[in-house]
Scaffold this motif. Structure first.
Motif, mmCIF file in Angstrom:
data_model
loop_
_atom_site.group_PDB
_atom_site.id
_atom_site.type_symbol
_atom_site.label_atom_id
_atom_site.label_comp_id
_atom_site.label_asym_id
_atom_site.label_seq_id
_atom_site.Cartn_x
_atom_site.Cartn_y
_atom_site.Cartn_z
ATOM 1 N N LYS A 1 8.003 1.616 -7.870
ATOM 2 C CA LYS A 1 7.887 0.394 -8.655
ATOM 3 C C LYS A 1 8.170 -0.818 -7.773
ATOM 4 O O LYS A 1 8.930 -0.753 -6.806
ATOM 5 C CB LYS A 1 8.807 0.433 -9.868
ATOM 6 N N ARG A 2 7.539 -1.900 -8.134
ATOM 7 C CA ARG A 2 7.523 -3.095 -7.278
ATOM 8 C C ARG A 2 8.916 -3.647 -7.007
ATOM 9 O O ARG A 2 9.176 -4.208 -5.928
ATOM 10 C CB ARG A 2 6.643 -4.149 -7.929
ATOM 11 N N ASN B 1 7.678 8.199 -6.906
ATOM 12 C CA ASN B 1 6.979 8.674 -8.103
ATOM 13 C C ASN B 1 7.603 8.167 -9.397
ATOM 14 O O ASN B 1 7.376 8.733 -10.469
ATOM 15 C CB ASN B 1 6.901 10.201 -8.141
ATOM 16 N N ALA B 2 8.365 7.086 -9.329
ATOM 17 C CA ALA B 2 8.976 6.526 -10.536
ATOM 18 C C ALA B 2 7.973 5.733 -11.361
ATOM 19 O O ALA B 2 8.158 5.550 -12.559
ATOM 20 C CB ALA B 2 10.165 5.627 -10.161
ATOM 21 N N ASP B 3 6.908 5.244 -10.724
ATOM 22 C CA ASP B 3 5.885 4.477 -11.434
ATOM 23 C C ASP B 3 4.529 5.101 -11.145
ATOM 24 O O ASP B 3 3.848 4.745 -10.185
ATOM 25 C CB ASP B 3 5.904 3.021 -10.991
ATOM 26 N N MET B 4 4.122 6.034 -11.977
ATOM 27 C CA MET B 4 2.885 6.771 -11.732
ATOM 28 C C MET B 4 1.647 6.051 -12.267
ATOM 29 O O MET B 4 0.550 6.588 -12.227
ATOM 30 C CB MET B 4 2.987 8.173 -12.332
ATOM 31 N N GLU C 1 18.492 -1.752 -9.283
ATOM 32 C CA GLU C 1 19.362 -0.684 -8.772
ATOM 33 C C GLU C 1 18.841 -0.254 -7.415
ATOM 34 O O GLU C 1 17.635 -0.124 -7.203
ATOM 35 C CB GLU C 1 19.387 0.517 -9.725
ATOM 36 N N SER C 2 19.755 -0.014 -6.507
ATOM 37 C CA SER C 2 19.354 0.332 -5.151
ATOM 38 C C SER C 2 18.462 1.570 -5.120
ATOM 39 O O SER C 2 18.749 2.575 -5.766
ATOM 40 C CB SER C 2 20.595 0.580 -4.287
ATOM 41 N N PHE C 3 17.378 1.492 -4.341
ATOM 42 C CA PHE C 3 16.544 2.666 -4.137
ATOM 43 C C PHE C 3 17.329 3.791 -3.466
ATOM 44 O O PHE C 3 16.962 4.958 -3.577
ATOM 45 C CB PHE C 3 15.319 2.314 -3.283
ATOM 46 N N ALA D 1 0.833 -1.200 0.000
ATOM 47 C CA ALA D 1 0.000 0.000 0.000
ATOM 48 C C ALA D 1 0.865 1.246 0.000
ATOM 49 O O ALA D 1 0.576 2.228 -0.704
ATOM 50 C CB ALA D 1 -0.933 -0.013 1.213
ATOM 51 N N PHE D 2 1.947 1.226 0.752
ATOM 52 C CA PHE D 2 2.891 2.347 0.776
ATOM 53 C C PHE D 2 3.491 2.568 -0.611
ATOM 54 O O PHE D 2 3.607 3.706 -1.083
ATOM 55 C CB PHE D 2 3.995 2.054 1.802
ATOM 56 N N TYR D 3 3.856 1.489 -1.291
ATOM 57 C CA TYR D 3 4.388 1.586 -2.651
ATOM 58 C C TYR D 3 3.365 2.244 -3.577
ATOM 59 O O TYR D 3 3.712 3.115 -4.391
ATOM 60 C CB TYR D 3 4.741 0.198 -3.191
#
Length: 275
Positions: free
Chosen positions: A194-195, A210-213, A199-201, A186-188
């Motif tokens: 993105k799921r 906001n990388a996967d809108m 590459e490290s967040f 839910a936080f994601y």
């Protein structure tokens, strides 16, 4: 029993006169050897940590007969906090930290709560997730809104029926993220994360916020930066060589730097390698 009622019964607090408090709670409800390990090894360390940092320590155990929220006790980590807020037992200014039963505090000097400038604290784990193994809230208008949004029935009802692929496991059939990782998923969704990322967040622009809108995030990068305090994998080491599957061991740690070892997905007896 409702988990917030369990906390209230254990604390025996004069809720009417309380202005703020620090709480630290763990849900430990097992029917196998894990309960013994928790009782004899992890629980005393949790109590010592709480005594040192001024927390009231609460355990929600099998004998309390906790009622799972949405059929899974993992959701209770957040629903318990909401219930306490809604009943007036967790006023603004309070700190409440949830800590999974399979986590070992190795360094009890560390703070794992949001500082005065932040409302929520979470760590990027060694497996490269915003891991909800432990979370900590400073109760205020913003964090109350986040808790309500994580538990939103609208969000739940929409996404529990939408299966999505796991980019890190392409051979696995799609599955609803919110059924698999519940409050973390839910936080994601709320922050447009993105799921999975190889590459490290920690190094992605804006930590991947906001990388996967496609998820129609309700929170902006600015919201995240202003309100969320992010800890590194030393504070939630979920994957370790020779102890767990290292497929997703993306955020590598030095053993001497690990503050909290999270034994998710492996034998809890591995604690003997750490303490």
């Amino acid at each position: 029993m409702n988990t917030s009622d369990i906390i209230a019964l254990q604390l025996n607090v004069d809720w009417i006169n309380i202005k703020s408090m620090k709480y630290f709670f763990t849900i430990a409800s097992y029917s196998d050897h894990r309960q013994d390990i928790f009782d004899n090894v992890f629980s005393p360390r949790n109590q010592k940590y709480c005594d040192k940092h001024g927390y009231k320590y609460i355990e929600i155990r099998k004998e309390h007969n906790p009622t799972p929220f949405r059929g899974n006790l993992t959701w209770n980590k957040i629903s318990t906090i909401k219930d306490l807020i809604d009943s007036g037992k967790l006023p603004d200014g309070s700190i409440i930290t949830n800590f999974d039963a399979d986590m070992i505090i190795l360094d009890d000097s560390i703070p794992i709560e949001p500082d005065e400038n932040h409302s929520f604290a979470v760590a990027i784990d060694s497996g490269n997730t915003f891991c909800f193994g432990w979370t900590s809230f400073r109760i205020n208008e913003w964090s109350r809104g986040l808790i309500n949004n994580i538990l939103s029935d609208e969000l739940w009802n929409k996404w529990k029926n939408i299966a999505t692929p796991h980019p890190g496991i392409p051979s696995r059939p799609p599955y609803p993220h919110i059924l698999e990782f519940r409050e973390q998923a839910a936080f994601y969704l709320l922050f447009g994360i993105k799921r999975h990322s190889w590459e490290s967040f920690l190094t992605l622009p804006n930590n991947g916020i906001n990388a996967d809108m496609t998820y129609s995030a309700q929170y902006s990068v600015e919201d995240f930066n202003k309100h969320v305090q992010l800890f590194g994998p030393e504070y939630n080491c979920t994957i370790w060589p020779d102890e767990s599957d290292t497929t997703f061991y993306i955020n590598k740690c030095k053993k001497e730097d690990v503050k909290i070892r999270h034994l998710t997905g492996c034998d809890w007896n591995m604690y003997k390698n750490w303490i």
